[in-house]
Write an enzyme that holds these catalytic residues in place. Structure first.
Site, PDB file in Angstrom:
ATOM      1  N   ASP A  71     -38.039 -45.731   0.403  1.00 26.82           N
ATOM      2  CA  ASP A  71     -37.787 -46.207  -1.051  1.00 26.82           C
ATOM      3  C   ASP A  71     -36.404 -46.629  -1.197  1.00 26.82           C
ATOM      4  OD1 ASP A  71     -36.550 -43.862  -1.452  1.00 26.82           O
ATOM      5  OD2 ASP A  71     -38.358 -42.906  -2.061  1.00 26.82           O
ATOM      6  N   ASP A  73     -33.610 -46.809  -4.868  1.00 26.78           N
ATOM      7  CA  ASP A  73     -33.486 -46.436  -6.025  1.00 26.78           C
ATOM      8  C   ASP A  73     -32.391 -47.643  -6.623  1.00 26.78           C
ATOM      9  OD1 ASP A  73     -35.471 -44.542  -6.139  1.00 26.78           O
ATOM     10  OD2 ASP A  73     -33.784 -43.041  -5.531  1.00 26.78           O
ATOM     11  N   ASP A 125     -37.460 -48.429  -6.577  1.00 27.50           N
ATOM     12  CA  ASP A 125     -37.648 -47.799  -7.922  1.00 27.50           C
ATOM     13  C   ASP A 125     -36.609 -48.278  -9.038  1.00 27.50           C
ATOM     14  OD1 ASP A 125     -40.051 -46.167  -7.404  1.00 27.50           O
ATOM     15  OD2 ASP A 125     -38.770 -44.471  -6.777  1.00 27.50           O
TER      16      ASP A 125
END
Length: 335
Positions: A71, A73, A125
């Protein structure tokens, strides 16, 4: 004593985010940013938007998770007047609408972010912030910190970029610290893979604890062990007169990040695992056999910890030399 510094650095190379995946994540982030800029240009007259990367990707402490799902951010900063601040849900809706066609998977509107899901086992995200005023420096804000759009708590003060700057200062001229953070994350990842119900502290907590209790050594195995011991002395109130706490060094400095991990079973499981890790580390350091020492570390760090390349030639050589000396002494006594 078994010196596994080279084994640890090999492990670091194995678990850290490689350049191919890093470029892939960066490209996807850029595409998402374009979608959001376009949406604001076409739909929002009273607001502008900007971005700042945050989290482990920006601090270069990302590891390859055992699940293989990476992931990244990327903070979305909405700028506007105070009277034009939207509701938290409205802000989430704006970002959701901006990225809803980016991939074939529907975005997830989570509590603290909107998540864009890619099929190649990674996601982006997008935490959302509102800023009333902006300085000439795009990385600092005037007066008050940004407000995070938190669906259950409302607009709350949060400044992840300042946390990045704080960690950059901690890790300045200390590349070993970033490796220690990666080792701790790999340990946590392995433990939670072994037991899905096990709840370990977040990567941010491990980053803070490692930074505040870091023990430098020319060997990574000793550095990790001594850092673990310092962390234990700071938070394990079952053994020491201390508090089970970890406070954010930047906004909000009054928040005990370990509070959400303080339920009796959760806390006990984590502290027991920490104690077991330390005991195995102590044993590994004292062992003569590198293979046996590696097995001690591998128990906690997982099969990716590279023990297969280790030979005990040095140990056998030492044992042979001792045997020869002992034989000479016996022969001399016999004479």
């Amino acid at each position: 004593m078994a010196d596994l510094h080279s084994t640890f650095t090999e492990f670091n190379d194995c678990i850290r985010l490689n350049s191919t995946k890093k470029n892939q994540l960066k490209t996807s982030r850029s595409s998402v940013r374009t979608d959001i800029r376009t949406y604001f240009s076409n739909n929002r007259d009273k607001h502008t938007v900007s971005f700042k990367g945050q989290g482990s990707y920006m601090m270069n402490t990302t590891i390859e998770p055992l699940s293989k799902e990476f992931d990244i951010d990327d903070g979305v900063y909405i700028f506007g007047k105070e009277e034009d601040k939207p509701s938290v849900q409205t802000a989430h809706n704006w970002i959701y609408d901006a990225v809803k066609n980016r991939t074939s998977s529907e975005p997830l509107d989570k509590n603290t972010c909107v998540r864009v899901i890619y099929k190649n086992d990674y996601h982006v995200d997008l935490p959302i912030y509102y800023v009333f005023d902006r300085s000439e420096d795009q990385y600092t804000f005037l007066d008050e910190p940004p407000l995070l759009a938190h669906k259950s708590k409302g607009w709350i003060e949060s400044d992840p970029y300042k946390f990045k700057l704080w960690f950059d200062e901690q890790a300045k001229d200390r590349p070993q610290l970033k490796r220690i953070v990666r080792y701790l994350k790999a340990w946590s990842n392995k433990k939670q893979q072994d037991n899905n119900s096990l709840k370990f502290p977040s990567g941010m907590i491990f980053t803070i604890l490692a930074s505040e209790n870091y023990h430098s050594d020319e060997r990574d195995d000793i550095s990790l062990l001594e850092t673990l011991k310092a962390i234990q002395k700071k938070i394990d109130n079952n053994k020491f007169f201390t508090n089970y706490s970890c406070y954010r060094p930047t906004t909000d400095t009054s928040e005990n990040l370990l509070e959400k991990y303080s339920a009796s079973t959760t806390k006990s499981n984590f502290l027991d695992a920490l104690d077991s890790f330390i005991k195995s580390g102590d044993q590994a350091i004292e062992l003569e056999s590198k293979k046996d020492a590696c097995a001690k570390w591998q128990k906690h760090l997982g099969d990716r910890f590279p023990c297969s390349n280790i030979t005990d030639d040095e140990s056998k050589s030492s044992a042979k030399q001792f045997s020869q000396v002992e034989s000479i002494l016996i022969d001399n006594r016999s004479a």
